[in-house]
Design a protein around this motif. Structure first.
Motif, PDB file in Angstrom:
ATOM      1  N   LYS A 249       0.845  -1.188   0.000  1.00 16.17           N
ATOM      2  CA  LYS A 249       0.000   0.000   0.000  1.00 16.17           C
ATOM      3  C   LYS A 249       0.885   1.244   0.000  1.00 16.17           C
ATOM      4  CE  LYS A 249      -3.684  -2.282   2.638  1.00 16.17           C
ATOM      5  NZ  LYS A 249      -4.606  -2.394   1.489  1.00 16.17           N
ATOM      6  N   ALA A 250       0.709   2.073  -1.007  1.00 15.14           N
ATOM      7  CA  ALA A 250       1.418   3.355  -1.035  1.00 15.14           C
ATOM      8  C   ALA A 250       0.620   4.376  -0.232  1.00 15.14           C
ATOM      9  CB  ALA A 250       1.595   3.819  -2.474  1.00 15.14           C
ATOM     10  N   PHE A 251       1.290   5.422   0.241  1.00 14.54           N
ATOM     11  CA  PHE A 251       0.601   6.472   0.999  1.00 14.54           C
ATOM     12  C   PHE A 251       1.362   7.778   0.826  1.00 14.54           C
ATOM     13  CE2 PHE A 251       3.764   4.685   3.763  1.00 14.54           C
ATOM     14  CZ  PHE A 251       4.247   5.746   4.531  1.00 14.54           C
ATOM     15  N   LEU A 252       0.717   8.870   1.177  1.00 18.87           N
ATOM     16  CA  LEU A 252       1.307  10.196   1.048  1.00 18.87           C
ATOM     17  C   LEU A 252       1.970  10.613   2.354  1.00 18.87           C
ATOM     18  CD1 LEU A 252      -1.501  12.102  -0.904  1.00 18.87           C
ATOM     19  CD2 LEU A 252       0.468  10.852  -1.823  1.00 18.87           C
ATOM     20  N   HIS A 253       3.220  11.069   2.243  1.00 20.12           N
ATOM     21  CA  HIS A 253       3.988  11.515   3.409  1.00 20.12           C
ATOM     22  C   HIS A 253       4.336  12.977   3.198  1.00 20.12           C
ATOM     23  CE1 HIS A 253       7.688  10.936   6.207  1.00 20.12           C
ATOM     24  NE2 HIS A 253       6.609  11.213   6.911  1.00 20.12           N
ATOM     25  N   SER A 254       3.802  13.862   4.035  1.00 18.77           N
ATOM     26  CA  SER A 254       3.914  15.304   3.838  1.00 18.77           C
ATOM     27  C   SER A 254       5.359  15.788   3.939  1.00 18.77           C
ATOM     28  CB  SER A 254       3.065  16.038   4.879  1.00 18.77           C
ATOM     29  OG  SER A 254       3.310  17.427   4.834  1.00 18.77           O
ATOM     30  N   ILE A 255       5.673  16.809   3.147  1.00 16.84           N
ATOM     31  CA  ILE A 255       7.000  17.411   3.187  1.00 16.84           C
ATOM     32  C   ILE A 255       7.332  17.921   4.589  1.00 16.84           C
ATOM     33  CG2 ILE A 255       6.163  19.698   2.519  1.00 16.84           C
ATOM     34  CD1 ILE A 255       8.706  20.080   0.890  1.00 16.84           C
ATOM     35  N   LYS A 256       6.312  18.298   5.356  1.00 16.81           N
ATOM     36  CA  LYS A 256       6.526  18.797   6.716  1.00 16.81           C
ATOM     37  C   LYS A 256       7.013  17.700   7.659  1.00 16.81           C
ATOM     38  CE  LYS A 256       2.856  22.253   6.239  1.00 16.81           C
ATOM     39  NZ  LYS A 256       1.533  22.694   6.730  1.00 16.81           N
ATOM     40  N   ASP A 257       6.800  16.448   7.277  1.00 18.69           N
ATOM     41  CA  ASP A 257       7.140  15.330   8.153  1.00 18.69           C
ATOM     42  C   ASP A 257       8.376  14.552   7.714  1.00 18.69           C
ATOM     43  OD1 ASP A 257       4.929  15.892   9.713  1.00 18.69           O
ATOM     44  OD2 ASP A 257       3.616  14.501   8.659  1.00 18.69           O
ATOM     45  N   TRP A 258       8.951  14.894   6.585  1.00 14.62           N
ATOM     46  CA  TRP A 258      10.053  14.083   6.047  1.00 14.62           C
ATOM     47  C   TRP A 258      11.206  13.959   7.033  1.00 14.62           C
ATOM     48  CZ3 TRP A 258      10.459  16.523   0.449  1.00 14.62           C
ATOM     49  CH2 TRP A 258       9.324  16.147  -0.273  1.00 14.62           C
ATOM     50  N   HIS A 259      11.574  15.058   7.635  1.00 16.26           N
ATOM     51  CA  HIS A 259      12.735  15.038   8.530  1.00 16.26           C
ATOM     52  C   HIS A 259      12.359  14.658   9.959  1.00 16.26           C
ATOM     53  CE1 HIS A 259      16.693  16.069  10.046  1.00 16.26           C
ATOM     54  NE2 HIS A 259      16.147  16.840  10.953  1.00 16.26           N
ATOM     55  N   LEU A 260      11.220  15.135  10.426  1.00 12.82           N
ATOM     56  CA  LEU A 260      10.890  14.996  11.844  1.00 12.82           C
ATOM     57  C   LEU A 260      10.082  13.755  12.173  1.00 12.82           C
ATOM     58  CD1 LEU A 260       9.966  18.699  12.742  1.00 12.82           C
ATOM     59  CD2 LEU A 260      12.056  17.471  13.313  1.00 12.82           C
ATOM     60  N   ARG A 261       9.287  13.270  11.229  1.00 14.20           N
ATOM     61  CA  ARG A 261       8.379  12.155  11.541  1.00 14.20           C
ATOM     62  C   ARG A 261       8.520  11.073  10.467  1.00 14.20           C
ATOM     63  NH1 ARG A 261       6.086  17.009  12.512  1.00 14.20           N
ATOM     64  NH2 ARG A 261       5.268  17.397  14.617  1.00 14.20           N
ATOM     65  N   GLY A 262       9.706  10.495  10.405  1.00 12.51           N
ATOM     66  CA  GLY A 262      10.000   9.526   9.353  1.00 12.51           C
ATOM     67  C   GLY A 262      10.084   8.090   9.816  1.00 12.51           C
ATOM     68  N   ASN A 263       9.685   7.808  11.059  1.00  9.89           N
ATOM     69  CA  ASN A 263       9.756   6.438  11.571  1.00  9.89           C
ATOM     70  C   ASN A 263       8.386   5.772  11.505  1.00  9.89           C
ATOM     71  OD1 ASN A 263      12.382   6.986  12.123  1.00  9.89           O
ATOM     72  ND2 ASN A 263      12.209   6.936  14.343  1.00  9.89           N
ATOM     73  N   PHE A 264       8.392   4.513  11.055  1.00  4.28           N
ATOM     74  CA  PHE A 264       7.141   3.747  10.965  1.00  4.28           C
ATOM     75  C   PHE A 264       7.356   2.365  11.560  1.00  4.28           C
ATOM     76  CE2 PHE A 264       7.053   6.896   7.626  1.00  4.28           C
ATOM     77  CZ  PHE A 264       5.740   7.350   7.613  1.00  4.28           C
ATOM     78  N   GLU A 265       6.359   1.872  12.257  1.00  2.00           N
ATOM     79  CA  GLU A 265       6.383   0.516  12.800  1.00  2.00           C
ATOM     80  C   GLU A 265       5.065  -0.169  12.486  1.00  2.00           C
ATOM     81  OE1 GLU A 265       7.303   0.371  16.937  1.00  2.00           O
ATOM     82  OE2 GLU A 265       9.300   1.264  16.711  1.00  2.00           O
ATOM     83  N   ASN A 266       5.182  -1.299  11.815  1.00  2.00           N
ATOM     84  CA  ASN A 266       4.003  -2.088  11.447  1.00  2.00           C
ATOM     85  C   ASN A 266       2.939  -1.238  10.741  1.00  2.00           C
ATOM     86  OD1 ASN A 266       2.859  -4.634  11.264  1.00  2.00           O
ATOM     87  ND2 ASN A 266       1.685  -4.396  13.142  1.00  2.00           N
ATOM     88  N   GLY A 267       3.410  -0.365   9.846  1.00  2.00           N
ATOM     89  CA  GLY A 267       2.487   0.433   9.044  1.00  2.00           C
ATOM     90  C   GLY A 267       1.957   1.679   9.722  1.00  2.00           C
ATOM     91  N   LYS A 268       2.450   2.018  10.902  1.00  6.53           N
ATOM     92  CA  LYS A 268       1.973   3.192  11.630  1.00  6.53           C
ATOM     93  C   LYS A 268       3.129   4.169  11.856  1.00  6.53           C
ATOM     94  CE  LYS A 268      -2.141   1.367  12.214  1.00  6.53           C
ATOM     95  NZ  LYS A 268      -3.326   1.891  11.487  1.00  6.53           N
ATOM     96  N   GLN A 269       2.822   5.451  11.730  1.00  9.87           N
ATOM     97  CA  GLN A 269       3.828   6.468  11.994  1.00  9.87           C
ATOM     98  C   GLN A 269       4.075   6.545  13.499  1.00  9.87           C
ATOM     99  OE1 GLN A 269       2.993  10.786  11.271  1.00  9.87           O
ATOM    100  NE2 GLN A 269       4.529  10.579   9.661  1.00  9.87           N
ATOM    101  N   VAL A 270       5.352   6.474  13.900  1.00 14.42           N
ATOM    102  CA  VAL A 270       5.665   6.427  15.340  1.00 14.42           C
ATOM    103  C   VAL A 270       6.684   7.502  15.731  1.00 14.42           C
ATOM    104  CG1 VAL A 270       5.112   3.992  15.626  1.00 14.42           C
ATOM    105  CG2 VAL A 270       7.416   4.642  14.903  1.00 14.42           C
ATOM    106  N   GLY A 271       6.759   8.571  14.986  1.00 15.28           N
ATOM    107  CA  GLY A 271       7.654   9.658  15.380  1.00 15.28           C
ATOM    108  C   GLY A 271       8.922   9.678  14.565  1.00 15.28           C
ATOM    109  N   GLY A 272      10.014  10.042  15.208  1.00 16.61           N
ATOM    110  CA  GLY A 272      11.302  10.196  14.534  1.00 16.61           C
ATOM    111  C   GLY A 272      12.108  11.253  15.250  1.00 16.61           C
TER     112      GLY A 272
END
Length: 783
Positions: A249-272
């Motif tokens: 499954k592809a999804f959209l990742h906002s430019i605002k989150d590329w650096h700060l919120r780039g960690n994912f676990e089991n398909g869920k965003q978990v910070g960064g």
């Protein structure tokens, strides 16, 4: 009236130079710490902020399910960008991209430069600004390349028009410079020095046209009117629509989150990185709080010195509100002076701080935001630190004060002790967390990696290095500086190529298991220090083992019981397992080893690894290696990296937390000790007559020191009791982020408590011994 308050404030400063110094210096340290953290946080949150379309630009990663677990990858199939643009309303621009490193050569000037092959929409998505050429015409020529101003200056010098020049790439291909763009800022997630048409890279690669390979970094731009949730829902379902599989499954990742919120676990965003930003913002506030506590403690402790002034002012008709305003004004003046001292400290310390965090932060006092921050922090510290002392001092009864009655401190003493406990509680928590963060980093660094990272260097494969590999290997070994040489298609620490839909002997439901692929030379295992658990390695005769593979132990377990030797693996063709390699760590240093399949094939090699001789000095070794590489690959500059440095870089975030924790723990302790030093001096002064009487009656120096120290040590002891569960809770939550982690040992808390007691003893004892050694005649002669 205001001028009068200022005069009184400076008169008080001169009269109490020692206490004024402790107040100002303590606040200055707190403001300096907060300012350094503010500059770092500002840099972190400003990543990618120079791109204008902040609410419209998105990166497109994919969640892929393997063996019941969702993993997140930064890649999509080649046709997916065009499919999104054509089939999803709201997506107006889309671009495939592929990162590459190029060697640019102009006459004798050669540089390595990273950039991307992109679709034309990329230029519009990121609003790239042309200083030479035009965006609409940049990709009209299939051999086009657009470079940045910095790259143009590196190749051709300053003030040189480069439009239309032919640029030699990798000493084989010619590109036509069709544009020069402004340099991108340093704080971008996806930096580029050049862009070229995507088709120039993908033209002869048929596999890029299907949905079977995930390889492209894909960016899209949404129309201003688009509903993000609606568009994202369609993106989530588009891959399944195209492939018939529901496991990607592809999804959209906002430019605002590329650096700060780039960690994912089991398909869920978990910070960064945002977790570190929040952590150090809290630390900055805590250190400021400690500094303000110092001010409150010292101000209320010395209240008797201001009691007569308050009494006279009240007797002369001054209302309580005016007195509160006066004392807060004094606190603001102190805070302003502390801010000026802090600015001086920032000029001195910022270069060292930059070295610590590996950034290039600038103080920027001319920037409005920085001025507002300094003024704001001055106001907040002044008001917060001065508020309680102002209310407390203004509450004195003028009749009692002017009669000479002793000011009863009552609740102020209790609050002051509570604030001291709070200061040292925070400091002890810092000490404990600093020790445990260091232990965690060392714990992971010292675990068995499954290969030997020491004395191992990596070279990027380019030019004719693959064709001349045997000759290069022999010449390198002949120098005596290198003992072994091997090739690999992937960095030894990186994830690299992977895939699924394989079948093998003894496996069931194998199609959904993710396997990592390595294409290596026969010498690679020896070079990297990897060990065979059973079987043999590849032969130097590539043809002999063209249908043979090696697997790791984790792969062998998937084949069921018994030896894996002789079992079959089917991936398009059928391969026979001839050896099992012991598991080794890559990509995630905190996790477990994923199954790896090794092929004996040199054609895909991207890295050459050299095992060097530890008995030869690094400079001599590198000189000999460079001579060989210049001989066989003269067109390319000699560039290398040490694997142990790359390994240490894997822990950059944790090391940053560790370094900053150490720094701010020391500063928190210093600020706390300044306050404790001042309170100890005040206590010794307040009890000078009592000490004089005790000395006349025969009390020893040790006895007096014990008398003056015990109350403070009781407060520190209470701080230890409070800090231990707090520190355990904080560090245990932090450790939950890591699968491979340390156990929290009780002796860490004992050491931290002991250190806190020793620091407090040293701080208090100085004043206690000074008071104990004083001549009792001086304190009793007025009695």
């Amino acid at each position: 009236m205001i001028l009068n308050y200022i005069k009184i404030a400076f008169r008080t400063l001169r009269k109490n130079k020692g206490y004024s110094f402790l107040n100002i210096f303590g606040l200055a340290i707190g403001i300096t710490c907060a300012s350094l953290i503010f500059l770092w946080v500002e840099d972190e949150v400003s990543f990618d902020s120079d791109f204008s379309k902040q609410d419209q630009v998105y990166y497109v990663p994919t969640h892929q399910e393997y063996d019941g677990e969702w993993r997140t990858f930064n890649s999509t199939p080649g046709p997916f960008a065009e499919a999104m643009k054509a089939e999803i309303p709201g997506i107006v621009k889309a671009s495939r991209t592929k990162h590459r490193d190029f060697l640019f050569a102009v006459n004798d000037n050669a540089i390595n430069s990273g950039g991307r092959f992109v679709d034309e929409d990329f230029i519009t998505i990121f609003s790239l600004k042309f200083v030479e050429g035009y965006a609409k015409e940049a990709f009209n020529n299939p051999e086009a390349i657009v470079i940045t101003q910095e790259t143009a200056e590196q190749l051709y010098g300053k003030n040189t028009k480069v439009l239309g020049k032919v640029l030699k790439v990798d000493n084989t291909d010619n590109y036509l410079i069709t544009g020069v763009i402004e340099n991108l800022p340093k704080n971008v997630t996806f930096p580029i020095n050049w862009i070229a048409p995507f088709e120039r890279w993908s033209g002869d690669k048929e596999w890029t046209n299907g949905y079977g390979s995930f390889f492209a970094d894909t960016f899209v731009e949404l129309s201003p009117e688009a509903d993000f949730n609606a568009v994202n829902d369609q993106v989530l379902g588009l891959l399944e629509k195209k492939t018939g599989d529901s496991d990607s499954k592809a999804f959209l990742h906002s430019i605002k989150d590329w650096h700060l919120r780039g960690n994912f676990e089991n398909g869920k965003q978990v910070g960064g990185r945002i977790d570190s930003v929040r952590l150090f913002t809290i630390i900055a506030l805590i250190i400021l709080l400690i500094a303000c506590i110092n001010f409150m403690n010292l101000s209320t402790a010395r209240s008797e010195k201001r009691a007569n002034e308050v009494g006279v002012r009240k007797a002369m008709g001054s209302g309580r509100s005016r007195l509160i305003f006066q004392f807060i004004s004094e606190a603001l003046i102190l805070s302003f002076i502390a801010t000026l001292v802090s600015v001086l400290l920032l000029f001195i310390l910022l270069p060292q701080f930059n070295l610590l965090i590996e950034r290039n932060l600038v103080l920027g006092l001319a920037e409005p935001l920085h001025i507002i921050f300094l003024l704001g922090i001055t106001l907040v510290c002044g008001v917060f630190a001065g508020l309680y002392p102002a209310f407390y001092l203004s509450s004195f009864n003028p009749v009692e004060v002017l009669k000479g009655l002793k000011v009863t401190q009552g609740s102020a003493t209790f609050i002051r002790k509570g604030l001291v406990v709070g200061q040292f509680t925070i400091s002890i928590v810092f000490i404990i967390c600093t020790i445990l963060v260091y232990q965690q980093i060392q714990h992971v660094k010292n675990r068995d990696l499954g290969f030997d990272k020491d004395q191992l260097i990596s070279l990027n494969v380019n030019g004719t290095m693959i064709e001349k590999f045997d000759v290069i290997k022999q010449d390198l070994i002949h120098t005596g500086a290198v003992s072994s040489v091997g090739l690999n298609n992937s960095g030894i620490l990186n994830g690299g190529n992977n895939g699924s839909n394989l079948t093998w002997t003894g496996g069931t439901d194998t199609e959904d298991i993710l396997i990592f692929f390595r294409y290596i030379s026969s010498d690679f295992l020896e070079t990297a220090g990897m060990k065979l658990a059973e079987g043999r390695g590849f032969s130097e005769n590539v043809a002999k083992d063209s249908s043979s593979v090696l697997i790791t132990e984790s792969f062998a377990k998937l084949m069921g019981t018994g030896s894996a030797i002789g079992k079959k693996v089917i991936r398009d063709d059928t391969y026979t397992v001839i050896g099992v390699v012991k598991d080794y760590l890559f990509e995630d240093m905190y996790g477990q080893s994923d199954p790896v399949l090794f092929f004996n094939y040199l054609g895909e090699s991207s890295y050459m690894y050299l095992k060097t001789n530890p008995n030869i000095e690094p400079n001599e070794m590198l000189s000999k290696v460079e001579a060989v590489m210049k001989k066989h690959n003269p067109a390319f500059p000699f560039e290398y990296s040490f694997v142990d440095d790359a390994f240490n870089a894997k822990f950059r975030s944790e090391q940053l937390i560790g370094k900053l924790s150490q720094l701010f723990a020391l500063l928190a302790i210093l600020i706390s000790c300044l306050g404790l030093f001042g309170l100890a001096a005040y206590t010794a002064e307040q009890r000078s007559k009592e000490i004089g009487v005790r000395k006349v009656l025969g009390a020893s120096v040790a006895g007096i020191v014990k008398l003056l120290s015990k109350d403070f040590l009781k407060l520190v002891g209470l701080s230890i009791v409070i800090a231990i569960p707090m520190a355990w809770y904080v560090i245990d939550n932090w450790l939950q982020n890591y699968a491979y982690r340390i156990e929290i040992n009780w002796w860490i808390f004992v050491i931290a408590g002991f250190v806190a007691i020793v620091i407090a003893m040293i701080t208090v004892s100085f004043q206690a011994i000074k008071a104990a050694l004083a001549n009792p005649v001086d304190s009793l002669k007025t009695e």
